[in-house]
Scaffold this active site. Structure first.
Site, short mmCIF file in Angstrom:
data_model
loop_
_atom_site.label_atom_id
_atom_site.label_comp_id
_atom_site.label_asym_id
_atom_site.label_seq_id
_atom_site.Cartn_x
_atom_site.Cartn_y
_atom_site.Cartn_z
N ASN A 1 0.75 -1.10 0.04
CA ASN A 1 -0.19 -0.08 -0.07
C ASN A 1 1.05 1.04 -0.04
O ASN A 1 1.58 1.39 0.97
CB ASN A 1 -0.88 -0.24 1.32
CG ASN A 1 -1.77 1.17 1.30
OD1 ASN A 1 -1.77 2.19 0.36
ND2 ASN A 1 -2.44 1.45 2.53
N TRP A 2 1.04 1.75 -1.16
CA TRP A 2 2.09 3.00 -1.13
C TRP A 2 1.45 4.17 -0.52
O TRP A 2 1.95 5.23 -0.50
CB TRP A 2 2.15 3.36 -2.69
CG TRP A 2 3.24 2.34 -3.44
CD1 TRP A 2 3.77 1.27 -2.85
CD2 TRP A 2 3.63 2.49 -4.80
NE1 TRP A 2 4.60 0.67 -3.83
CE2 TRP A 2 4.38 1.30 -4.99
CE3 TRP A 2 3.21 3.23 -5.89
CZ2 TRP A 2 5.09 1.08 -6.35
CZ3 TRP A 2 3.94 2.96 -7.21
CH2 TRP A 2 4.78 1.78 -7.45
N LYS A 3 0.08 4.16 -0.20
CA LYS A 3 -0.42 5.48 0.40
C LYS A 3 -0.10 6.44 -0.63
O LYS A 3 -0.18 6.42 -1.80
CB LYS A 3 -0.04 5.56 1.84
CG LYS A 3 -0.34 4.32 2.68
CD LYS A 3 0.10 4.65 4.17
CE LYS A 3 -0.14 3.44 4.77
NZ LYS A 3 -0.21 3.30 6.36
N HIS B 1 -9.56 1.36 4.75
CA HIS B 1 -8.27 1.49 5.57
C HIS B 1 -8.56 2.40 6.74
O HIS B 1 -9.23 3.33 6.65
CB HIS B 1 -7.25 1.78 4.72
CG HIS B 1 -5.84 2.05 5.18
ND1 HIS B 1 -5.36 2.89 6.07
CD2 HIS B 1 -4.74 1.10 5.03
CE1 HIS B 1 -4.18 2.53 6.72
NE2 HIS B 1 -3.94 1.52 5.89
N GLU C 1 -6.88 4.81 7.93
CA GLU C 1 -6.57 6.00 7.77
C GLU C 1 -7.70 6.86 7.06
O GLU C 1 -7.98 7.98 7.25
CB GLU C 1 -5.33 6.20 6.83
CG GLU C 1 -4.11 6.02 7.81
CD GLU C 1 -2.90 5.39 6.60
OE1 GLU C 1 -2.76 5.47 5.71
OE2 GLU C 1 -1.95 4.81 7.45
N GLU D 1 -5.20 -4.96 10.47
CA GLU D 1 -4.43 -4.06 10.74
C GLU D 1 -4.38 -3.28 12.11
O GLU D 1 -5.41 -2.17 12.21
CB GLU D 1 -4.16 -2.91 9.61
CG GLU D 1 -3.99 -3.52 8.20
CD GLU D 1 -3.41 -2.66 7.17
OE1 GLU D 1 -2.57 -2.57 6.70
OE2 GLU D 1 -3.95 -1.51 7.10
N GLY E 1 2.61 2.27 10.96
CA GLY E 1 3.87 3.02 10.65
C GLY E 1 4.44 3.75 11.98
O GLY E 1 5.17 4.52 12.13
N SER F 1 3.65 -2.42 10.17
CA SER F 1 4.97 -2.45 10.32
C SER F 1 5.79 -3.84 9.98
O SER F 1 6.52 -4.26 10.62
CB SER F 1 5.42 -2.05 11.80
OG SER F 1 5.01 -0.72 12.25
N GLY G 1 2.88 -1.12 4.20
CA GLY G 1 2.93 0.17 3.84
C GLY G 1 4.22 0.77 3.75
O GLY G 1 4.79 0.58 2.73
N GLY G 2 5.01 1.41 4.69
CA GLY G 2 6.22 1.95 4.30
C GLY G 2 7.24 0.97 3.83
O GLY G 2 8.06 1.61 2.95
P1 13P Z 1 3.04 0.50 7.63
O1 13P Z 1 3.54 -0.92 7.12
O2 13P Z 1 3.91 1.40 7.22
O3 13P Z 1 3.10 0.06 9.28
O4 13P Z 1 1.52 0.42 7.19
C1 13P Z 1 0.71 -0.35 7.30
C2 13P Z 1 -0.49 -0.08 6.42
O5 13P Z 1 -1.24 0.67 6.82
C3 13P Z 1 -0.73 -0.95 5.13
O6 13P Z 1 -1.98 -0.70 4.62
#
Ligand code: 13P
Length: 250
Positions: free
Chosen positions: A9-11, A94, A96, A166, A172, A212, A233-234
């Site tokens: 997930n590149w956000k 998600h 967020e 999640e 994050g 993470s 994500g990251g």
């Molecule tokens: P991180 O891997 O950066 O913690 O993010 C997880 C996430 O929200 C994937 O959708």
């Protein structure tokens, strides 16, 4: 036997030229995996990524969509629009989006239905906050989110839904749920699906862990009995690091 599905997930990251370069490098690194590989990218990158990923084993997804097919919804993108350019997956609900953009269980449910009507596969996120976890409400929160998200779907649709567990406090932050904790929460989600749709369906649903995930912990997490891969994500922003996660079983 459920396969492992690993999605990035590149956000809100990556310009089109960066996305193209990423896929050129990433493609060779994951071409031999038997795991499913998905990149969920910003809208403006979708077309470039679909082109760059053509003929590879990399699938492309979006990160959100509207539930209506078309109309006066300024700034929104529909499932039909995503499907029309060849997108296969879409992340829905998600945390967020729930937190910053007022996404609710009800809108998530409408979006999942619209995704299926248009032939998209949803990756549906559920997870508890730190406060909910500390007050012992994790199971209640994640099973309720799961039940409401899937409400009214057919057994076949539920089988084809990917769920991403999640925990919000792990996103994050560098804090990961222990593999046992993550596995137990995912078992709760699977039990909720079994209760409403039967064991056959529950046994087939892919349930990922997210929060993470990195190459250093992917193997331990993804080797657990009920964790069917991850939503990353990251660590999905660097092709070599994400490839190591995809190749966790090599
Ligand atoms: P991180 O891997 O950066 O913690 O993010 C997880 C996430 O929200 C994937 O959708």
């Amino acid at each position: 036997m459920r396969k492992k599905v690993i999605a990035g997930n590149w956000k809100m990251n990556m310009l089109p030229n960066e996305a193209i370069e990423y896929i050129q490098e990433f493609e060779g690194l994951v071409k031999d995996t038997k795991n499913e590989v998905i990149l969920c990218v910003p809208y403006i990158d979708l077309f470039y990524c679909l082109n760059s990923a053509q003929g590879t084993n990399i699938k492309i997804g979006a990160q959100n969509m509207h539930w209506e097919e078309k109309g006066a919804f300024t700034g929104e993108v529909s499932a039909q629009m995503l499907k029309s350019i060849g997108v296969e997956y879409v992340i829905l609900g998600h945390s967020e989006r729930r937190q910053y953009f007022a996404e609710t269980d009800e809108t998530v449910n409408k979006k999942i239905k619209a995704a299926f009507e248009n032939g998209l596969k949803p990756i549906v996120c559920v997870g508890e906050t730190l406060e909910q976890r500390e007050s012992g409400k994790t199971a209640e929160i994640i099973t309720t989110q799961t039940r409401l998200a899937l409400d009214g779907l057919t057994n076949d649709q539920v089988k084809n839904t990917i769920i991403a567990y999640e925990p919000i406090w792990a996103i994050g932050t560098g804090k990961t749920a222990t593999s046992e904790d993550a596995n137990n929460s995912i078992k709760e989600i699977r039990a909720e699906i079994e209760k409403n749709y039967g064991k056959d369906v529950a046994d087939e649903v892919i349930i990922q862990y997210g929060g993470s995930v990195k190459s250093a912990n992917a193997k331990e997490l993804f080797s657990m009995s009920d964790i069917d891969g991850g939503l990353v994500g990251g660590a999905s922003l660097k092709p070599d690091e994400f490839a190591k996660i995809v190749n966790f079983d090599k």
